[in-house]
Design an enzyme around this catalytic site. Structure first.
Site, PDB file in Angstrom:
ATOM      1  N   ASP A  15       6.489  15.756  -5.995  1.00  0.00           N
ATOM      2  CA  ASP A  15       5.398  16.027  -5.058  1.00  0.00           C
ATOM      3  C   ASP A  15       5.868  16.794  -3.828  1.00  0.00           C
ATOM      4  O   ASP A  15       5.311  17.844  -3.492  1.00  0.00           O
ATOM      5  CB  ASP A  15       4.739  14.722  -4.617  1.00  0.00           C
ATOM      6  CG  ASP A  15       3.853  14.127  -5.696  1.00  0.00           C
ATOM      7  OD1 ASP A  15       4.091  14.420  -6.877  1.00  0.00           O
ATOM      8  OD2 ASP A  15       2.937  13.356  -5.356  1.00  0.00           O
ATOM      9  N   ARG A  95       7.460   3.498   7.916  1.00  0.00           N
ATOM     10  CA  ARG A  95       6.723   4.740   8.173  1.00  0.00           C
ATOM     11  C   ARG A  95       6.702   5.154   9.650  1.00  0.00           C
ATOM     12  O   ARG A  95       6.857   6.339   9.959  1.00  0.00           O
ATOM     13  CB  ARG A  95       5.304   4.642   7.619  1.00  0.00           C
ATOM     14  CG  ARG A  95       5.220   4.482   6.105  1.00  0.00           C
ATOM     15  CD  ARG A  95       6.229   5.321   5.382  1.00  0.00           C
ATOM     16  NE  ARG A  95       6.015   5.351   3.942  1.00  0.00           N
ATOM     17  CZ  ARG A  95       6.983   5.361   3.051  1.00  0.00           C
ATOM     18  NH1 ARG A  95       8.246   5.297   3.465  1.00  0.00           N
ATOM     19  NH2 ARG A  95       6.733   5.424   1.768  1.00  0.00           N
ATOM     20  N   ASP A 124      -0.055   5.220   3.565  1.00  0.00           N
ATOM     21  CA  ASP A 124       0.990   5.956   4.281  1.00  0.00           C
ATOM     22  C   ASP A 124       0.437   7.099   5.114  1.00  0.00           C
ATOM     23  O   ASP A 124       0.951   7.398   6.196  1.00  0.00           O
ATOM     24  CB  ASP A 124       2.039   6.476   3.301  1.00  0.00           C
ATOM     25  CG  ASP A 124       3.019   5.402   2.874  1.00  0.00           C
ATOM     26  OD1 ASP A 124       3.076   4.356   3.555  1.00  0.00           O
ATOM     27  OD2 ASP A 124       3.735   5.599   1.879  1.00  0.00           O
ATOM     28  N   SER A 180       5.635   4.554  -9.628  1.00  0.00           N
ATOM     29  CA  SER A 180       6.305   5.136  -8.462  1.00  0.00           C
ATOM     30  C   SER A 180       7.133   4.056  -7.782  1.00  0.00           C
ATOM     31  O   SER A 180       6.802   2.870  -7.835  1.00  0.00           O
ATOM     32  CB  SER A 180       5.283   5.718  -7.484  1.00  0.00           C
ATOM     33  OG  SER A 180       4.514   4.692  -6.900  1.00  0.00           O
TER      34      SER A 180
END
Length: 412
Positions: A15, A95, A124, A180
Site C-alpha cells: 500500500d 500513532r 488510524d 494484515s
C-alpha cells in the site's frame, strides 16, 4: 521553482509503496519517506533502499523506541487504560508518536503536507490526523484512500500489484498471509482477511502459526516461572532486581510473556468510525506489566483516589483509542493520574504459567496495608473499634429504610 514536499508515513508494504509513487506522480512533489522504528524488528530491513527505488527523494528511519516506551507506554499504563475491558491499546498509542515525528520532519524539511496510507474505514486515519491538527494545524494531510481518484484506480489488491510491477516497485505481495499485521514494542495486531469471520479460530492447531510473539499456552513450559517487578512512582524500574530502562523493561517482559503464552486477546471491538471489527492481539509484556502495576496499586494507593482514577479509565482509554492523545482533556487526566501514582512504589512478585499471570506477593515501604488493623484477631493497635461499625451501618441504612417505608405505604 522548488517542488512541494510531502512527508509520507512509509512501511515498505504494498500500500505505502504504491502510494509513494502515486503521490509523486499526482502532485508532482518530492516525497520524503518516514518510518518510525517502534519495535518492528526485521520488518525494517531494506526499507531505505526500497523507498529510494520507488521514488522517495529522502528517507528517515528514526529509532523512537525509547521515547515510545518512556513517554507513551508508561504514562498510559499508569492510567490503567484498557479499551472495552480487553484491549491494551498497542496500535492506538503508537500513532500519535508517529504523527508527532512526521510533523517534526515536515517542519524541518519545509514540507507543506503529510500523508498516510490508513484506509477510510479504520481508526488510524483519525489518530494521525487529530494529532496533526493538535500539533500543526497549518500542515495539510493527504489520505489517498479517501480520494476518489485513487480508489477508482485501485479498487482491489490486484490493481495495486499490477501498478507496482509496471513501475518496478520492489514489493513482495503474497497470499501466504491472508491478514494484515502491525507490530511495535507493545504488541502485534492482526486483522482483516480470514479474521473477518468472527467464528474463525486462529488459536487452533491448524492456524496457530499466525502468532509471532508468543507460544500457545498449551506449548508453554510445564514449570511456572517467578518474576519480580520493582516500581517507583507507578513506573517499573527493575526486573528481578536489575535496573532497566522503560525500553529494556518492555523487551524483557515481552520475552518472558511470550515464553509462557501470555497476552493473547481475540475480540470484536467498536471502532471510532462506527463499525465493529475483529482484532487479534499479542501483548505479552504489556499484560504482565498491567497486572503487576494493578497489584502494586492495591497495596499503596488510597481507596478513594483509586476509585476516582478507575472511574476515568474508560474515558482515558477511549481518548487514546480515538486519537485524542494530544487533546487538552487527555493532558488534564494525565495530571490526575500522575498525582495518583506518587506512592505506587515497591516490589510485585508474579508467577507466569501457561498463559496466566498469577499474583504471588507484594511489598512496599509506603504500604497502606496494616496487618494489625486488618487482622481478624485482637487488634493490638486499638486503631479500630468494632463497635463503631454499629453507628456506621445505621446511618448508611437510614435512606434504605425510608425508601422501603415509602414503597410499603404505596401498596396499602
Amino acid at each position: 521553482m522548488a517542488k512541494e514536499k510531502i512527508v509520507l508515513a512509509y512501511s515498505g508494504g504494498l500500500d505505502t509503496s504504491v502510494i509513494l509513487k502515486w503521490l509523486k506522480e499526482t502532485y508532482d512533489a518530492e516525497i520524503i519517506a518516514f518510518t518510525a522504528d517502534i519495535g518492528q524488528k526485521d520488518e525494517l530491513d531494506g526499507l531505505e533502499a526500497k523507498a529510494l527505488a520507488t521514488g522517495a527523494s529522502k528517507v528517515y528511519i528514526d529509532d523512537l523506541r525509547d521515547e515510545f516506551a518512556q513517554d507513551f507506554i508508561y504514562p498510559m499504563f499508569q492510567s490503567g487504560a484498557l479499551y472495552e475491558g480487553q484491549y491494551l491499546l498497542g496500535t492506538s498509542i503508537a500513532r500519535p508518536l508517529i504523527a508527532k515525528r512526521m510533523v517534526d520532519i515536515a517542519r524541518a524539511e519545509g514540507a507543506t503536507a503529510i500523508a498516510h496510507g490508513a484506509t477510510g474505514k479504520g481508526n488510524d486515519q483519525v489518530r494521525f490526523e487529530l494529532t496533526a491538527a493538535a500539533l500543526a494545524p497549518d500542515i495539510a494531510v493527504i489520505a489517498p484512500w479517501r480520494i476518489e481518484e485513487f480508489r477508482e484506480q485501485f479498487p482491489g489488491r490486484a490493481e495495486m500489484i499490477a501498478y507496482a510491477e509496471k513501475h518496478n516497485i520492489p514489493v513482495q505481495a503474497s497470499a501466504a498471509k491472508p491478514y494484515s499485521m502491525d507490530r511495535n514494542l507493545l504488541h502485534i495486531s492482526f486483522e482483516s482477511g480470514m479474521l473477518e469471520d468472527p467464528w474463525f479460530d486462529p488459536s487452533s492447531d491448524a492456524n496457530k502459526g499466525m502468532y509471532v510473539l508468543s507460544v500457545s499456552p498449551e506449548d508453554a513450559p510445564d514449570q511456572a516461572e517467578y518474576v519480580e517487578l520493582t516500581f517507583e512512582a507507578g513506573n517499573c524500574t527493575a526486573i528481578n532486581g536489575e535496573q532497566l530502562s522503560p525500553l529494556q523493561v518492555m523487551e524483557k517482559l515481552n520475552e518472558l510473556g511470550g515464553k509462557h503464552g501470555i497476552g493473547r486477546v481475540d475480540m470484536v471491538e467498536n471502532r471510532f468510525v462506527g463499525m465493529k471489527s475483529r482484532g487479534v492481539y499479542e501483548t505479552p509484556g504489556g499484560t504482565i506489566l498491567f497486572a503487576a502495576h494493578r497489584k502494586m496499586e492495591s497495596l499503596t494507593m488510597d481507596r478513594d483516589v483509586m476509585h476516582l482514577r478507575d472511574s476515568l479509565i474508560a474515558k482515558y482509554a477511549s481518548l487514546v483509542y480515538n486519537g485524542f492523545w494530544f487533546a487538552p482533556e487527555r493532558l488534564a487526566l494525565q495530571a490526575l493520574v500522575l498525582e495518583s501514582q506518587k506512592n505506587v512504589t515497591g516490589v510485585v512478585r508474579l508467577k507466569l504459567y501457561k498463559g496466566n499471570v498469577i499474583g504471588a506477593g507484594v511489598k512496599s515501604p509506603v504500604s497502606l496495608y496494616n496487618p494489625d488493623i486488618a487482622t481478624m484477631e485482637a487488634d493490638p493497635s486499638k486503631a479500630y473499634d468494632q463497635g463503631d461499625a454499629t453507628g456506621f451501618i445505621r446511618l448508611n441504612a437510614l435512606r434504605l429504610k425510608v425508601s422501603s417505608g415509602v414503597e410499603q405505604n404505596k401498596k396499602q
